[in-house]
Write a protein that holds these residues in place. Structure first.
Motif, mmCIF file in Angstrom:
data_model
loop_
_atom_site.group_PDB
_atom_site.id
_atom_site.type_symbol
_atom_site.label_atom_id
_atom_site.label_comp_id
_atom_site.label_asym_id
_atom_site.label_seq_id
_atom_site.Cartn_x
_atom_site.Cartn_y
_atom_site.Cartn_z
ATOM 1 N N LEU A 67 0.828 -1.209 0.000
ATOM 2 C CA LEU A 67 0.000 0.000 0.000
ATOM 3 C C LEU A 67 0.859 1.255 0.000
ATOM 4 O O LEU A 67 0.569 2.230 -0.703
ATOM 5 N N VAL A 150 -6.928 -6.211 4.255
ATOM 6 C CA VAL A 150 -7.778 -5.184 3.640
ATOM 7 C C VAL A 150 -9.226 -5.671 3.632
ATOM 8 O O VAL A 150 -10.008 -5.357 2.732
ATOM 9 N N LYS B 47 -15.517 8.024 9.911
ATOM 10 C CA LYS B 47 -15.454 7.137 8.756
ATOM 11 C C LYS B 47 -16.851 6.612 8.411
ATOM 12 O O LYS B 47 -17.263 6.614 7.248
ATOM 13 N N MET B 48 -17.560 6.171 9.433
ATOM 14 C CA MET B 48 -18.923 5.667 9.222
ATOM 15 C C MET B 48 -19.809 6.756 8.625
ATOM 16 O O MET B 48 -20.593 6.522 7.721
ATOM 17 N N ASP B 57 -18.099 5.360 -1.294
ATOM 18 C CA ASP B 57 -17.562 5.240 0.069
ATOM 19 C C ASP B 57 -16.047 5.395 0.116
ATOM 20 O O ASP B 57 -15.386 4.878 0.988
ATOM 21 N N LEU B 77 -5.694 1.661 3.773
ATOM 22 C CA LEU B 77 -6.679 0.627 3.461
ATOM 23 C C LEU B 77 -6.543 -0.559 4.408
ATOM 24 O O LEU B 77 -7.471 -1.333 4.585
#
Lengths: 188, 142
Positions: A67, A150, B47-48, B57, B77
């Protein structure tokens, strides 16, 4: 969704940012690792498990480097994830790229074909190991471990292996589940 | 413009690393753990919130500014969250946090076989590298 050409460019530039070792050194090191496992466990099925376990540990760490160096953004769907693995991931860490195939009926299954698999150079299996030892099983572990980080639980299988006479290495990835973020525990 | 504090959280909400550069106020309720939970709760909710409010999103927030501080944010990520508190007039530091991830966290933590997953980071080389990098930022000197 990023196009193949742009993923290829991402893969190439990430490859340039990596530290490189001689591919022969890498192939031989991996070969002696597998051989040592066979001597230690004397059981091909157990060697497969050990390779997968090692791969899993590698994958969980390797994803961070992936990443950080590739700077890919979030994938829209599983097919895109597989394209990124084939064109960027394999390019970065093994110097090769793969081809992705997917049937429209099964969006959660992808096949990645590696025309050249650097793990297999100079390798020949004895007859009794054919069909039992999954020589490239470390890749299975790496992919599972990395994708779990992830938030994708996947099943990976080596479906074609040149060591038993197939043309190319083919990996089958099945998306089992997308792991949701756990909310922080309630505070009392 | 001073830099106050840095927090790194993993996906599970464990505070992997915390450090400060002479903050003027003690941790909330004098309890660092409580403060970490509060902050993680905020980052998680943000984030939500964005997941539900954005057209797709993929959005992430970069910073949150109040009259007293600015909270700079960078998330990966793989679920790592970097949060840096500075003076409110500081320029955006998301890129600095991304650099911190790629050039400090990855080599000193992710690629370090001695560091277990989800473990609080005590590695001296990491601590030093974080300090060197943050204190070298233009925002620190201003």
């Amino acid at each position: 969704m990023s196009s193949k050409a742009s993923l290829q460019r991402t893969g190439d530039s990430a490859f340039k940012r990596m530290d490189h070792v001689s591919s022969e050194l890498f192939t031989l090191t991996y070969g002696s690792l597998v051989l040592q496992l066979i001597e230690d466990f004397e059981d091909y099925a157990e060697v497969n498990n050990q390779l997968e376990r090692m791969g899993n540990n590698i994958g969980q760490r390797l994803i961070e480097e992936f990443l950080a160096k590739s700077r890919v953004s979030k994938c829209g769907d599983f097919a895109e994830t597989c394209e990124v693995i084939a064109l960027v991931g394999f390019r970065m860490f093994l110097g090769v790229t793969g081809t992705v195939s997917q049937s429209a009926k099964e969006p959660h299954v992808c096949h990645i074909t590696l025309a050249s698999n650097p793990l297999l150079d100079f390798v020949e299996l004895p007859d009794e190991a054919k069909g039992v030892l999954q020589y490239s099983n470390i890749l299975v572990g790496v992919l599972k471990g990395a994708l779990e980080m992830v938030q994708m639980r996947v099943d990976v299988e080596v479906v074609h292996d040149p060591l038993v006479g197939d043309e190319a290495t083919e990996l089958k990835l099945t998306l089992l589940e997308i792991i949701n973020d756990e909310p922080p525990p309630d505070d009392e | 413009m001073p830099v106050y504090t840095l927090f790194i959280f993993d996906r599970k909400g464990t505070c992997l690393y915390y450090t400060d550069w002479g903050r003027s106020r003690p941790p909330t309720h004098n309890d660092p753990e409580q403060e970490q939970k509060l902050l993680y709760g905020l980052l998680f909710s943000m984030k939500m919130f964005m997941k539900q409010i954005s057209p797709d999103d993929s959005g992430d927030f970069r910073y949150l500014r109040t009259s007293a501080f600015k909270l700079h944010f960078f998330g990966t990520l793989s679920g790592l969250r970097f949060a840096l508190f500075t003076h409110p007039s500081a320029a955006n530091q998301s890129e600095a946090l991304e650099h911190l991830y790629a050039e400090v966290y990855v080599p000193y933590v992710a690629k370090n076989p001695l560091v277990e997953k989800g473990e609080v980071i005590t590695n001296e080389a990491f601590v030093e590298a974080v300090d060197d990098y943050i204190t070298s930022l233009p925002v620190f000197a201003e």
